[in-house]
Enzyme design. Structure first.
Site, short mmCIF file in Angstrom:
data_model
loop_
_atom_site.label_atom_id
_atom_site.label_comp_id
_atom_site.label_asym_id
_atom_site.label_seq_id
_atom_site.Cartn_x
_atom_site.Cartn_y
_atom_site.Cartn_z
N TYR A 66 49.13 32.45 29.15
CA TYR A 66 47.69 32.54 28.88
C TYR A 66 47.15 31.26 28.26
CZ TYR A 66 47.13 37.14 30.70
OH TYR A 66 47.04 38.18 31.58
N ARG A 69 46.50 29.00 31.09
CA ARG A 69 45.32 29.40 31.87
C ARG A 69 44.03 29.21 31.07
NH1 ARG A 69 46.14 35.01 33.56
NH2 ARG A 69 44.22 34.68 34.70
N VAL A 102 38.44 36.63 34.65
CA VAL A 102 38.39 36.58 33.19
C VAL A 102 37.95 35.19 32.73
CG1 VAL A 102 40.18 38.36 32.99
CG2 VAL A 102 40.86 35.94 33.00
N HIS A 118 37.90 43.14 34.07
CA HIS A 118 39.25 42.87 33.58
C HIS A 118 39.26 42.05 32.30
CE1 HIS A 118 40.93 43.62 37.92
NE2 HIS A 118 40.66 44.74 37.27
N CYS A 126 43.62 41.97 17.87
CA CYS A 126 44.87 42.35 17.22
C CYS A 126 45.29 43.73 17.73
CB CYS A 126 44.63 42.38 15.71
SG CYS A 126 45.99 43.16 14.82
N CYS A 147 47.36 38.13 13.53
CA CYS A 147 46.09 38.54 12.94
C CYS A 147 46.03 38.10 11.49
CB CYS A 147 45.95 40.05 13.05
SG CYS A 147 44.51 40.71 12.22
N SER A 189 41.27 39.74 47.14
CA SER A 189 42.22 40.27 48.12
C SER A 189 42.06 41.78 48.25
CB SER A 189 43.65 39.93 47.70
OG SER A 189 43.90 40.43 46.40
N GLU A 215 39.90 34.58 54.39
CA GLU A 215 40.69 35.33 55.37
C GLU A 215 40.35 36.82 55.28
OE1 GLU A 215 44.64 34.24 54.09
OE2 GLU A 215 44.77 35.99 52.78
C1 BJW Z 1 38.73 32.74 48.73
C2 BJW Z 1 38.68 31.37 48.45
C3 BJW Z 1 37.43 30.72 48.58
C4 BJW Z 1 40.71 32.08 48.12
N1 BJW Z 1 36.35 31.41 48.98
N2 BJW Z 1 37.66 33.41 49.14
C5 BJW Z 1 49.47 52.14 43.86
C6 BJW Z 1 48.32 52.29 44.62
C7 BJW Z 1 47.06 52.05 44.08
C8 BJW Z 1 46.93 51.64 42.77
C9 BJW Z 1 48.06 51.48 42.02
C10 BJW Z 1 49.32 51.74 42.55
N3 BJW Z 1 50.24 51.49 41.59
C11 BJW Z 1 49.59 51.09 40.48
C12 BJW Z 1 48.27 51.09 40.73
C13 BJW Z 1 47.19 50.71 39.80
C14 BJW Z 1 47.09 49.21 39.61
C15 BJW Z 1 46.96 48.54 40.97
O1 BJW Z 1 45.90 48.44 41.54
N4 BJW Z 1 48.07 48.04 41.52
C16 BJW Z 1 48.09 47.48 42.87
C17 BJW Z 1 48.35 45.98 42.80
C18 BJW Z 1 49.15 48.21 43.61
N5 BJW Z 1 45.92 49.01 38.83
C19 BJW Z 1 45.93 49.06 37.50
O2 BJW Z 1 46.96 49.19 36.86
C20 BJW Z 1 44.59 48.97 36.80
N6 BJW Z 1 44.44 50.01 35.87
C21 BJW Z 1 44.46 51.31 36.25
O3 BJW Z 1 44.61 51.66 37.39
O4 BJW Z 1 44.28 52.18 35.19
C22 BJW Z 1 44.53 53.55 35.42
C23 BJW Z 1 45.95 53.81 34.99
C24 BJW Z 1 46.23 53.88 33.64
C25 BJW Z 1 47.53 54.16 33.23
C26 BJW Z 1 48.53 54.32 34.17
C27 BJW Z 1 48.25 54.18 35.52
C28 BJW Z 1 46.94 53.93 35.93
C29 BJW Z 1 44.48 47.67 36.02
C30 BJW Z 1 44.47 46.49 36.89
C31 BJW Z 1 44.44 45.22 36.05
C32 BJW Z 1 44.53 43.96 36.88
N7 BJW Z 1 44.73 42.85 36.01
C33 BJW Z 1 44.80 41.53 36.58
C34 BJW Z 1 45.15 40.54 35.44
C35 BJW Z 1 43.92 40.33 34.55
C36 BJW Z 1 44.18 39.42 33.41
C37 BJW Z 1 44.46 38.03 33.85
O5 BJW Z 1 43.68 37.37 34.57
O6 BJW Z 1 45.52 37.54 33.44
O7 BJW Z 1 43.56 41.18 37.18
S1 BJW Z 1 45.94 41.41 37.92
C38 BJW Z 1 44.99 40.25 38.86
O8 BJW Z 1 44.56 40.86 40.12
C39 BJW Z 1 43.71 40.03 38.05
C40 BJW Z 1 42.66 40.01 39.12
O9 BJW Z 1 41.38 40.28 38.55
C41 BJW Z 1 43.14 41.05 40.08
C42 BJW Z 1 42.57 40.93 41.47
O10 BJW Z 1 42.94 39.74 42.07
P1 BJW Z 1 41.90 38.95 43.00
O11 BJW Z 1 40.75 38.51 42.16
O12 BJW Z 1 41.58 39.75 44.18
O13 BJW Z 1 42.72 37.64 43.34
P2 BJW Z 1 43.77 37.39 44.54
O14 BJW Z 1 44.52 36.16 44.20
O15 BJW Z 1 44.56 38.59 44.82
O16 BJW Z 1 42.87 37.13 45.82
C43 BJW Z 1 42.07 35.97 45.95
C44 BJW Z 1 41.28 36.10 47.24
O17 BJW Z 1 40.40 35.00 47.35
C45 BJW Z 1 42.15 36.09 48.51
O18 BJW Z 1 41.74 37.15 49.35
C46 BJW Z 1 41.82 34.73 49.17
O19 BJW Z 1 41.87 34.80 50.57
C47 BJW Z 1 40.42 34.50 48.68
N8 BJW Z 1 39.98 33.10 48.57
N9 BJW Z 1 39.91 30.91 48.13
C48 BJW Z 1 36.47 32.71 49.30
N10 BJW Z 1 37.29 29.35 48.37
ZN ZN Z 2 45.07 43.00 12.66
#
Ligand code: BJW
Ligand code: ZN
Length: 250
Positions: A66, A69, A102, A118, A126, A147, A189, A215
């Site tokens: 982090y 980043r 973020v 997110h 903390c 903290c 994605s 894509e």
């Molecule tokens: C361009 C470009 C240009 C490039 N122009 N385009 C099974 C099925 C369904 C769901 C689940 C499952 N098993 C588990 C889950 C739930 C899970 C999930 O979804 N998992 C899947 C991956 C399978 N989700 C969670 O856990 C969420 N919480 C939840 O469900 O709570 C309920 C629960 C509670 C308790 C128990 C169980 C459930 C929380 C999700 C949190 C995601 N966190 C992150 C990290 C954030 C902090 C950080 O930044 O460090 O968020 S993960 C990461 O992925 C980040 C992003 O916001 C997120 C999405 O990614 P994003 O933004 O789509 O990026 P990329 O890299 O994937 O894609 C980039 C795109 O840009 C690509 O398509 C390129 O082509 C394109 N591109 N250049 C236009 N110039």
């Molecule tokens: Zn504290």
């Protein structure tokens, strides 16, 4: 750029527009995306870094990631894609910007109605007393911020896998998706839920859903249109065409 007549007409008559953004919109600012060949997770495994257990197991490693980043995000600037969304907010009566990012770049660009699903890497809290900790200095390698009130572990205010999204923010996002006449799904994605479900919720509620991405994604076939290209090219061009419809030249 050739946008469909339907998209331009829908936009022209839209009272409510919603945009959902992902890492792709910040790629042209120099923030690495998560997935793909040059994605962050081609180098680091998500299960090692983006979940609470990983943090408890090895907070220094997670903070190293982090800190790196935070530094990248602090040093970059919003790009023409972000700026186009600021223009769009000014042109539409009801505009909501929902972001999975973020990096704070939408607010820095000037968008006002921003829902961060997110969290925000600029904030930390903390895990024991819940107090927000401002200005966490970028931790040195091997150092973990503590903290100053209770000595507890401080973590970034972001949502990790298995954690709930901020409930009020997600509820607001869901409502905005439902009332949107046009819904833009930009640079994500669309594999992480529940964020990815917002485009489908919008579609189901009758919104015209347009994806902008370099894509096609798993959800492309569910949308009305996919415009292929960089957000930093497509969005400014869309705004130019939209503006010329709204303010026709004599
Ligand atoms: C361009 C470009 C240009 C490039 N122009 N385009 C099974 C099925 C369904 C769901 C689940 C499952 N098993 C588990 C889950 C739930 C899970 C999930 O979804 N998992 C899947 C991956 C399978 N989700 C969670 O856990 C969420 N919480 C939840 O469900 O709570 C309920 C629960 C509670 C308790 C128990 C169980 C459930 C929380 C999700 C949190 C995601 N966190 C992150 C990290 C954030 C902090 C950080 O930044 O460090 O968020 S993960 C990461 O992925 C980040 C992003 O916001 C997120 C999405 O990614 P994003 O933004 O789509 O990026 P990329 O890299 O994937 O894609 C980039 C795109 O840009 C690509 O398509 C390129 O082509 C394109 N591109 N250049 C236009 N110039
Ligand atoms: Zn504290």
């Amino acid at each position: 750029m050739n946008f469909s007549r339907t998209l331009l007409t829908k936009l022209e008559h839209a009272g409510s527009v919603c945009a959902l953004t992902g890492a792709g919109i910040s790629a042209e600012s120099g923030v690495p995306t998560f997935r793909g060949d040059n994605g962050l997770w081609s180098k680091f495994k998500p299960e090692e870094l983006a979940n609470f257990d990983a943090f408890i197991r090895n907070p220094a490693l997670v903070w190293e990631w982090y800190s790196y980043r935070k530094k990248v995000m602090r040093d970059v600037r919003p790009n023409p894609g972000h700026e186009a969304l600021v223009s769009l907010e000014r042109m539409v009566a009801d505009f909501t910007l929902i972001t999975q990012n973020v990096d704070n770049l939408h607010r820095r660009a000037g968008n006002k109605n921003v829902l961060e699903l997110h969290g925000n890497i600029e904030r930390s809290y903390c895990i024991d007393c819940g107090r927000f900790v401002h200005d966490v200095v970028i931790a040195e390698k091997g150092r973990v911020p503590a903290c100053e009130h209770c000595g507890g572990l401080v973590r970034p205010d972001v949502v990790w896998f298995g954690e709930f999204l901020p409930q009020e923010i997600f509820a607001d996002a869901e409502q905005a998706a439902r009332r949107a006449d046009v819904f833009l799904c930009i640079g994500t994605s669309a594999v992480v839920y529940p964020a990815a479900s917002l485009s489908l919720i919008a579609k189901e509620a009758g919104s015209y859903v347009v994806e902008i991405n370099v894509e096609r994604t798993d959800l492309s076939s569910r949308f009305d249109e996919t415009v292929l290209g960089k957000a930093g090219d497509i969005l400014p061009s869309l705004i130019r065409e939209f503006r010329s419809l709204k303010e026709p030249h004599p």
